[in-house]
Design a protein around this motif. Structure first.
Motif, PDB file in Angstrom:
ATOM      1  N   GLY A 208       0.783  -1.258   0.019  1.00 42.91           N
ATOM      2  CA  GLY A 208       0.035   0.196  -0.068  1.00 42.91           C
ATOM      3  C   GLY A 208       0.976   1.231  -0.101  1.00 42.91           C
ATOM      4  N   LYS A 209       2.205   1.197  -0.002  1.00 43.24           N
ATOM      5  CA  LYS A 209       3.100   2.462   0.168  1.00 43.24           C
ATOM      6  C   LYS A 209       3.130   3.018  -1.338  1.00 43.24           C
ATOM      7  CE  LYS A 209       7.758   3.927   0.967  1.00 43.24           C
ATOM      8  NZ  LYS A 209       9.266   3.564   1.256  1.00 43.24           N
ATOM      9  N   VAL A 210       2.902   4.497  -1.112  1.00 39.36           N
ATOM     10  CA  VAL A 210       2.804   5.200  -2.494  1.00 39.36           C
ATOM     11  C   VAL A 210       4.273   5.598  -2.993  1.00 39.36           C
ATOM     12  CG1 VAL A 210       2.313   7.329  -3.707  1.00 39.36           C
ATOM     13  CG2 VAL A 210       0.458   6.333  -2.226  1.00 39.36           C
ATOM     14  N   PHE A 211       4.682   5.164  -3.874  1.00 41.90           N
ATOM     15  CA  PHE A 211       6.214   5.390  -4.459  1.00 41.90           C
ATOM     16  C   PHE A 211       6.394   6.243  -5.332  1.00 41.90           C
ATOM     17  CE2 PHE A 211       4.875   1.838  -7.335  1.00 41.90           C
ATOM     18  CZ  PHE A 211       4.954   2.446  -8.456  1.00 41.90           C
ATOM     19  N   ASP A 212       5.287   6.836  -5.836  1.00 38.43           N
ATOM     20  CA  ASP A 212       5.229   7.844  -6.821  1.00 38.43           C
ATOM     21  C   ASP A 212       3.883   8.241  -7.440  1.00 38.43           C
ATOM     22  OD1 ASP A 212       6.409   9.794  -8.477  1.00 38.43           O
ATOM     23  OD2 ASP A 212       7.011   8.438 -10.085  1.00 38.43           O
ATOM     24  N   SER A 213       3.849   9.744  -7.716  1.00 41.19           N
ATOM     25  CA  SER A 213       2.412  10.071  -7.982  1.00 41.19           C
ATOM     26  C   SER A 213       2.484  11.402  -8.713  1.00 41.19           C
ATOM     27  CB  SER A 213       1.362  10.221  -6.883  1.00 41.19           C
ATOM     28  OG  SER A 213       1.811  11.286  -6.232  1.00 41.19           O
ATOM     29  N   SER A 214       1.768  11.723  -9.768  1.00 41.69           N
ATOM     30  CA  SER A 214       1.811  12.947 -10.447  1.00 41.69           C
ATOM     31  C   SER A 214       1.413  14.179  -9.432  1.00 41.69           C
ATOM     32  CB  SER A 214       0.747  12.796 -11.690  1.00 41.69           C
ATOM     33  OG  SER A 214      -0.572  12.545 -11.436  1.00 41.69           O
ATOM     34  N   ALA A 215       0.433  13.574  -8.686  1.00 45.89           N
ATOM     35  CA  ALA A 215      -0.009  14.784  -7.509  1.00 45.89           C
ATOM     36  C   ALA A 215       1.341  15.018  -6.646  1.00 45.89           C
ATOM     37  CB  ALA A 215      -1.183  14.184  -6.568  1.00 45.89           C
ATOM     38  N   ASN A 216       2.108  14.318  -6.452  1.00 38.90           N
ATOM     39  CA  ASN A 216       3.401  14.644  -5.672  1.00 38.90           C
ATOM     40  C   ASN A 216       4.346  15.367  -6.461  1.00 38.90           C
ATOM     41  OD1 ASN A 216       2.663  13.547  -3.227  1.00 38.90           O
ATOM     42  ND2 ASN A 216       3.385  11.481  -3.782  1.00 38.90           N
ATOM     43  N   ARG A 217       4.317  15.117  -7.716  1.00 35.10           N
ATOM     44  CA  ARG A 217       5.099  15.625  -8.648  1.00 35.10           C
ATOM     45  C   ARG A 217       4.739  17.214  -9.251  1.00 35.10           C
ATOM     46  NH1 ARG A 217       9.209  12.626 -11.480  1.00 35.10           N
ATOM     47  NH2 ARG A 217       9.423  10.683 -10.828  1.00 35.10           N
ATOM     48  N   GLY A 218       3.304  17.133  -9.065  1.00 29.09           N
ATOM     49  CA  GLY A 218       2.492  18.497  -9.478  1.00 29.09           C
ATOM     50  C   GLY A 218       2.296  18.386 -10.961  1.00 29.09           C
ATOM     51  N   THR A 219       2.574  17.585 -11.690  1.00 28.12           N
ATOM     52  CA  THR A 219       2.273  17.474 -13.104  1.00 28.12           C
ATOM     53  C   THR A 219       2.050  15.987 -13.703  1.00 28.12           C
ATOM     54  OG1 THR A 219       3.355  18.108 -15.318  1.00 28.12           O
ATOM     55  CG2 THR A 219       4.749  17.153 -13.547  1.00 28.12           C
ATOM     56  N   PRO A 220       1.354  15.744 -14.753  1.00 29.48           N
ATOM     57  CA  PRO A 220       1.133  14.592 -15.135  1.00 29.48           C
ATOM     58  C   PRO A 220       2.430  13.959 -15.861  1.00 29.48           C
ATOM     59  CG  PRO A 220      -0.485  15.945 -16.038  1.00 29.48           C
ATOM     60  CD  PRO A 220       0.423  16.858 -15.496  1.00 29.48           C
ATOM     61  N   PHE A 221       2.621  12.554 -15.963  1.00 29.10           N
ATOM     62  CA  PHE A 221       3.512  11.980 -16.725  1.00 29.10           C
ATOM     63  C   PHE A 221       3.330  12.128 -18.254  1.00 29.10           C
ATOM     64  CE2 PHE A 221       5.598   8.814 -18.798  1.00 29.10           C
ATOM     65  CZ  PHE A 221       6.859   8.658 -18.470  1.00 29.10           C
ATOM     66  N   GLY A 222       4.407  12.761 -18.668  1.00 27.71           N
ATOM     67  CA  GLY A 222       4.380  12.929 -20.006  1.00 27.71           C
ATOM     68  C   GLY A 222       4.600  14.175 -20.597  1.00 27.71           C
ATOM     69  N   PRO A 223       4.581  14.597 -21.894  1.00 28.87           N
ATOM     70  CA  PRO A 223       4.037  13.586 -23.063  1.00 28.87           C
ATOM     71  C   PRO A 223       5.190  12.566 -23.426  1.00 28.87           C
ATOM     72  CG  PRO A 223       4.893  15.704 -23.860  1.00 28.87           C
ATOM     73  CD  PRO A 223       4.919  15.889 -22.424  1.00 28.87           C
ATOM     74  N   PHE A 224       4.480  11.659 -23.717  1.00 29.24           N
ATOM     75  CA  PHE A 224       5.301  10.570 -24.119  1.00 29.24           C
ATOM     76  C   PHE A 224       4.627   9.759 -25.617  1.00 29.24           C
ATOM     77  CE2 PHE A 224       2.491   8.785 -20.992  1.00 29.24           C
ATOM     78  CZ  PHE A 224       2.111   7.617 -21.597  1.00 29.24           C
ATOM     79  N   VAL A 225       5.074   8.948 -26.358  1.00 27.41           N
ATOM     80  CA  VAL A 225       4.807   8.597 -27.423  1.00 27.41           C
ATOM     81  C   VAL A 225       4.289   7.054 -27.346  1.00 27.41           C
ATOM     82  CG1 VAL A 225       5.090   8.199 -29.941  1.00 27.41           C
ATOM     83  CG2 VAL A 225       6.130  10.204 -29.010  1.00 27.41           C
ATOM     84  N   HIS A 226       3.057   6.678 -27.696  1.00 27.97           N
ATOM     85  CA  HIS A 226       2.656   5.417 -27.207  1.00 27.97           C
ATOM     86  C   HIS A 226       3.257   4.223 -28.154  1.00 27.97           C
ATOM     87  CE1 HIS A 226      -0.067   2.178 -26.137  1.00 27.97           C
ATOM     88  NE2 HIS A 226      -0.526   2.083 -27.364  1.00 27.97           N
ATOM     89  N   GLY A 227       3.732   3.325 -27.641  1.00 23.78           N
ATOM     90  CA  GLY A 227       4.409   2.132 -28.382  1.00 23.78           C
ATOM     91  C   GLY A 227       5.670   2.389 -28.733  1.00 23.78           C
ATOM     92  N   LYS A 228       6.380   3.459 -28.286  1.00 20.15           N
ATOM     93  CA  LYS A 228       7.757   3.867 -28.439  1.00 20.15           C
ATOM     94  C   LYS A 228       8.841   3.213 -27.168  1.00 20.15           C
ATOM     95  CE  LYS A 228       7.331   5.804 -32.536  1.00 20.15           C
ATOM     96  NZ  LYS A 228       8.166   5.016 -33.573  1.00 20.15           N
ATOM     97  N   ARG A 229       8.081   2.365 -26.114  1.00 26.48           N
ATOM     98  CA  ARG A 229       8.900   1.807 -25.119  1.00 26.48           C
ATOM     99  C   ARG A 229       9.375   3.361 -24.222  1.00 26.48           C
ATOM    100  NH1 ARG A 229       9.012  -3.273 -25.271  1.00 26.48           N
ATOM    101  NH2 ARG A 229      10.681  -3.414 -23.402  1.00 26.48           N
ATOM    102  N   GLN A 230       8.876   4.063 -24.140  1.00 23.98           N
ATOM    103  CA  GLN A 230       9.238   5.235 -23.164  1.00 23.98           C
ATOM    104  C   GLN A 230       8.304   5.186 -21.907  1.00 23.98           C
ATOM    105  OE1 GLN A 230       7.990   8.764 -25.518  1.00 23.98           O
ATOM    106  NE2 GLN A 230       9.453   8.328 -27.337  1.00 23.98           N
ATOM    107  N   ILE A 231       7.855   4.017 -21.600  1.00 26.78           N
ATOM    108  CA  ILE A 231       7.111   3.842 -20.451  1.00 26.78           C
ATOM    109  C   ILE A 231       6.898   2.479 -20.109  1.00 26.78           C
ATOM    110  CG2 ILE A 231       4.708   3.838 -21.299  1.00 26.78           C
ATOM    111  CD1 ILE A 231       3.991   5.655 -19.074  1.00 26.78           C
ATOM    112  N   ILE A 232       6.888   1.748 -19.041  1.00 22.37           N
ATOM    113  CA  ILE A 232       6.606   0.512 -18.791  1.00 22.37           C
ATOM    114  C   ILE A 232       5.512  -0.272 -19.422  1.00 22.37           C
ATOM    115  CG2 ILE A 232       7.708   0.679 -16.468  1.00 22.37           C
ATOM    116  CD1 ILE A 232       5.019   0.003 -15.095  1.00 22.37           C
ATOM    117  N   ASP A 233       5.976  -1.295 -19.962  1.00 17.64           N
ATOM    118  CA  ASP A 233       5.033  -2.191 -20.703  1.00 17.64           C
ATOM    119  C   ASP A 233       3.634  -2.483 -20.172  1.00 17.64           C
ATOM    120  OD1 ASP A 233       6.984  -2.494 -22.522  1.00 17.64           O
ATOM    121  OD2 ASP A 233       7.453  -4.856 -21.868  1.00 17.64           O
TER     122      ASP A 233
END
Length: 416
Positions: A208-233
């Motif tokens: 249940g431990k939160v290890f990361d979140s966009s709220a804590n970072r203050g911004t969404p994750f991205g932009p990234f290109v779908h299917g280009k392995r820029q994010i976990i599978d």
């Protein structure tokens, strides 16, 4: 893959050592060999029921429950399930069967608030029930007439839909709870390879431990290109086919996340991770209240005869011509491709096989033209990611043809 028409709750029945499966609509039938059936009656070992809970005459226990409970089911909810059971076919052959069942929960319903051992289940939860023979015969025989009964029957139950929320399991081992789907008529486009995306997210470990979140970072994750392995599978697998604004919770096994290595001190090696995700950017469109409230499905009249000689009803036999223009400006259709009109068909039957066009046809006059916006989830069965603009003209109804129009001749086209 995601199956937005996917409706399930899985009941696996084991009678005196044999596993039985139960449902109404047969999805598959696999006959068991003698080796697979295995146990003979005198070798049966009774299961220890000391860890079961009691509800009326039903005993039950939870076999698996998601770390984060979506639901739980309550009075008035519509729950979808797949029941698997050991049954008998018309020719007397005993076999495993599956049946999809959708029902409401509450007094007078198939699943009651009390007494069935199924109330208060989470989306994706599995329970095992012990059903006495007289309840099996009085209740479950009505739902599953082919089921084989015995003195004591075990059922395993998996909830796969509660109201609009749905549960999905991927061959990769990933599991996903669709928490906030976008209605089909409000979805302008779905994600495909090469799209530019951003997501809001919260990632948690199994404890249940939160290890990361966009709220804590203050911004969404991205932009990234779908299917280009820029994010976990795990993300790549669940993002395919999503609509802007949809929110889901995914349980990602290590091989689709950070594997045996983990990430620093935050994510240990071999960790199964849970992500709560919302898609907030799809190319140049960002999620907002305005986007949420904008209905995509619609149509407008571009020509209507002064006198409406015939008007489409659900039992009328009709023919249409159409031209379709896709997001990339490519075209197809009976007029563009010089086909004869599509038909005959009736709306009360199978219609056009394109739900958006079936919505737009009622009340249309002979000779009338309409421009219809066809969203991806209300379009062609083969699938398309974009909304398609379709110009449609009613050319024939109940044997009456429109007058003074030049269209291709020849046999009618039977597929859109």
């Amino acid at each position: 893959m995601y199956g937005y028409g996917f409706k399930v709750l899985c009941l696996i029945f084991m009678a005196r050592g044999l596993i039985f499966i139960s449902t109404g609509e047969k999805i598959k039938e696999d006959e068991l060999t003698e080796d697979e059936e295995g146990i003979v009656e005198e070798d049966i070992v009774e299961e220890d029921l000391s860890d079961y809970l009691e509800e009326g005459e039903i005993l039950y226990k939870s076999l698996w429950k998601p770390k984060d409970c979506a639901g739980p089911s309550k009075d008035g909810d519509e729950v979808t399930m797949i029941m698997e059971y050991h049954g008998k076919k018309a020719d007397g052959t005993e076999t495993e069967m599956e049946h999809a069942l959708t029902t409401k929960i509450g007094k007078g319903q198939t699943i009651r608030s009390k007494g069935d051992g199924l109330f208060g289940m989470c989306l994706g939860e599995r329970r095992r029930l012990v059903i006495p023979q007289h309840i099996l015969r009085n209740k479950y025989k009505q739902i599953l007439p082919d089921i084989l009964d015995s003195v004591k029957t075990y059922l395993e139950v998996e909830v796969t839909k509660i109201n609009k929320m749905s549960w999905h399991k991927f061959e990769s081992g990933l599991r996903m709870a669709m928490l906030e789907p976008v209605e089909s008529e409000f979805c302008n486009r779905t994600v495909v390879y090469g799209d530019t995306l951003s997501v809001d997210y919260e990632g948690t470990l199994e404890n249940g431990k939160v290890f990361d979140s966009s709220a804590n970072r203050g911004t969404p994750f991205g932009p990234f290109v779908h299917g280009k392995r820029q994010i976990i599978d795990g993300y790549t697998e669940t993002l395919e086919g999503r609509c802007l604004g949809e929110r889901w919770r995914m349980t990602v096994p290590p091989h689709l996340a950070y594997g045996d290595d983990g990430v620093g001190d935050d994510i240990p090696g071999g960790a199964t991770l849970t992500f709560d995700v919302r898609l907030v950017q799809l190319n140049n469109i960002f999620w907002s209240d305005e986007v949420r409230d904008t209905k995509v499905l619609g149509w407008e009249e571009i020509y209507k005869p002064e006198v409406c000689e015939e008007m489409v009803g659900f039992d009328d036999e009709i023919y249409i011509h159409y031209d379709a223009t896709r997001e990339d400006k490519s075209k197809f259709g009976s007029m563009h491709d010089n086909y004869a009109p599509y038909g005959p068909f009736k709306l009360q039957g199978e219609g056009t096989f394109v739900p958006a066009l079936d919505h737009a046809l009622p009340g249309m006059c002979l000779g009338e033209r309409r421009m219809v916006v066809v969203p991806p989830r209300l379009g062609w069965a083969g699938g398309h990611h974009d909304s398609i603009m379709v110009e449609m003209v009613l050319v024939k109804i109940n044997g009456h043809d429109m007058i003074e129009q030049m269209f291709p001749e020849g046999p009618p086209k039977i597929e859109l």
